[in-house]
Scaffold this active site. Structure first.
Site, short mmCIF file in Angstrom:
data_model
loop_
_atom_site.label_atom_id
_atom_site.label_comp_id
_atom_site.label_asym_id
_atom_site.label_seq_id
_atom_site.Cartn_x
_atom_site.Cartn_y
_atom_site.Cartn_z
N HIS A 1 -2.38 -2.52 -9.47
CA HIS A 1 -3.33 -1.84 -8.59
C HIS A 1 -4.59 -2.68 -8.52
CE1 HIS A 1 -5.88 1.28 -6.85
NE2 HIS A 1 -4.76 1.89 -6.51
N ASP B 1 2.64 5.36 -6.76
CA ASP B 1 3.91 5.27 -6.03
C ASP B 1 5.13 5.17 -6.93
OD1 ASP B 1 1.91 3.43 -3.91
OD2 ASP B 1 2.93 5.25 -3.29
N HIS C 1 0.86 -1.21 0.00
CA HIS C 1 0.00 0.00 0.00
C HIS C 1 0.89 1.24 0.00
CE1 HIS C 1 -3.42 2.49 0.67
NE2 HIS C 1 -3.68 2.25 1.93
#
Ligand code: SDX
Length: 430
Positions: A306, A364, A265
């Site tokens: 994702h 990210d 995460h």
């Protein structure tokens, strides 16, 4: 009765009607609430097919790569808005008038300081403690300081708690960094903007009055906007679950910070940098792609994939552009990690494995490159994510607590353990 899904169960001689509910956007949901009285639970580990709540805050279309905050596309907000305006939007549902924006920003400014006693908490940590560990501790400790706003059924208490959390997270985050490098804490400056103030608390020192660069403050603000909310992700769901028991908002946000820390995460941005540094040069990319595809190897391409996006994460697209701008602004040409990231993205997006599994760069993948270029240490990346996401967490917490028939979230299970057994005295055990 509206649309229904019909479910035939073995112990029922006729199908039961399960209502189909429609939102304003996205797929319909099957209301399975009636199942329990027919003696059944749904089973969905990982919640891949589960809508846990109704919400008006953020919408994601994973196939089209769409992200809306209160209906506004993330690309527009990243380009035209600023973080505090986005905080207002997420909390109250509308973009503020100038008057409301000024009032809100001033409200935030007067809450940026933390109680002096809180600064003593840091002394209990080792200087090399991971800053996310420190943040879990000091944010949870905020509940020990605000007994005047813990009646969560009081809307005004909820609002002041939200303002305090949004205002104090940058101060606490910067304190984590300063503590880790042995520098004195820097107080917030009310004359500065939100992101400029954060960078100042991070990097200024008493013996020098260098101000943060406006370009870097703007880049920081854009990163804050992009990370502010993301529907029912793991950490937001954690905050909602903790809040459903009536726990105070500071404890709930601390729970969200803990959930965000995981490398699957919010911890991925730190892991992306470690991965790019391990890859070291573009010629090593094929070896790492092979590892990412090897089921016997736990290695995954961090920053790719994702649960919801099966297309480009729109935030990654904005951040890729910001990488170019920040690196150019800093005069960093041919940043080796950025070169590896760009090459890796191009190769992965043509690779059958990644194409077939619809693995695209996520938020990210690029954020760490910008943060590193700004001089922020890798172990602070997820702290930055938590700082930004606090408004999303508290907006969801507030939405949930404000629901008329809100109840504690208490899922059931499929039990596959032992049936009832008789206690055996220890001398008879083998
Ligand atoms: C965030 O939920 C949110 O909205 C989160 C977030 C937010 O703003 O709150 O968007 C922020 O957390 C972004 C994600 C950051 N994490 C990473 O970058 C870590 C690397 N990514 C993976 O760990 C993974 O993609 C997840 C955790 C993000 C998603 O995992 P899922 O949905 O459970 O997908 P999966 O594990 O079922 O993967 C499906 C397939 C699997 O192969 P098969 O078993 O089907 O053969 O894809 C493979 C996986 O092995 N796969 C990868 C991969 N991600 C998935 N293979 C290699 N590298 C990867 N990164």
């Amino acid at each position: 009765m509206g649309d229904v899904a019909k479910l035939t169960l073995p112990n029922q001689n006729q199908a039961i009607d399960l209502p189909l509910l429609s939102g304003t956007l996205g797929p319909q949901v099957v209301d399975v609430g009636a199942l329990a009285k027919h003696g059944y639970f749904t089973f969905d580990p990982g919640f891949r097919s589960t809508a846990a709540c109704e919400s008006k805050i953020t919408y994601i279309d994973g196939d089209k790569g769409i992200l809306l905050y209160r209906g506004y596309p993330i690309e527009e907000l990243a380009e035209k808005s600023n973080y505090l305006e986005v905080c207002y939007l997420l909390l109250y549902g509308e973009l503020p008038t100038q008057e409301r924006k000024d009032y809100f920003c001033n409200k935030i400014k007067i809450h940026t300081m933390v109680h002096e006693q809180l600064s003593h908490f840091f002394n209990g940590f080792r200087r090399d403690a991971h800053p996310m560990a420190v943040m879990c501790g000091v944010v949870g400790a905020l509940s020990a300081f605000y007994h005047d706003s813990l009646d969560i059924l009081n809307e005004k208490h909820r609002e002041i708690a939200a303002l305090r959390l949004i205002a104090k997270m940058p101060t606490l985050a910067a304190m984590c960094y300063k503590y880790s490098i042995g520098h004195p804490f820097v107080y917030p400056q009310n004359k500065m903007g939100f992101s400029e103030n954060f960078l100042n608390m991070m990097f200024s020192v008493p013996c020098d009055d260098t101000q943060p660069s406006p370009t870097l403050s703007k880049a920081m603000d854009k990163i804050f906007i992009l990370h502010a909310d993301h529907e029912q992700n793991a950490s937001t769901s954690t905050v909602r679950l903790a809040g459903s028991s009536g726990a105070n908002p500071f404890a709930c946000i601390a729970a969200g910070i803990a959930a965000l820390w995981g490398p699957a995460h919010g911890g991925a941005n730190e892991a992306v940098l470690a991965m790019l540094e391990e890859i070291e040069t573009p010629k090593n990319i094929p070896k790492y792609l092979a590892r990412a595809k090897d089921k016997s190897d736990p290695f995954r391409l961090m920053g790719f994939g994702h649960r919801v996006y099966k297309n480009f994460d729109p935030r990654a697209t904005v951040l890729r552009q910001s990488c170019h701008e920040v690196l150019n602004e800093l005069g960093i040409h041919n940043d080796p990690l950025f070169e590896i990231a760009l090459t890796l993205e191009q190769i992965a997006l043509k690779d059958d494995y990644f194409v077939e599994k619809k693995l695209y760069p996520n938020v990210d993948f690029y954020s760490g490159i910008i943060l590193r270029a700004m001089g922020i240490p890798t172990n602070m990346f997820t702290v930055i994510f938590a700082l930004s996401r606090t408004v999303g967490w508290i907006a969801h917490w507030n939405e949930m607590i404000g629901e008329p028939n809100q109840s504690i979230n208490r899922p059931r299970q499929l039990y596959t353990g032992e049936k009832d057994r008789k206690y055996t005295p220890i001398e008879q055990r083998k």
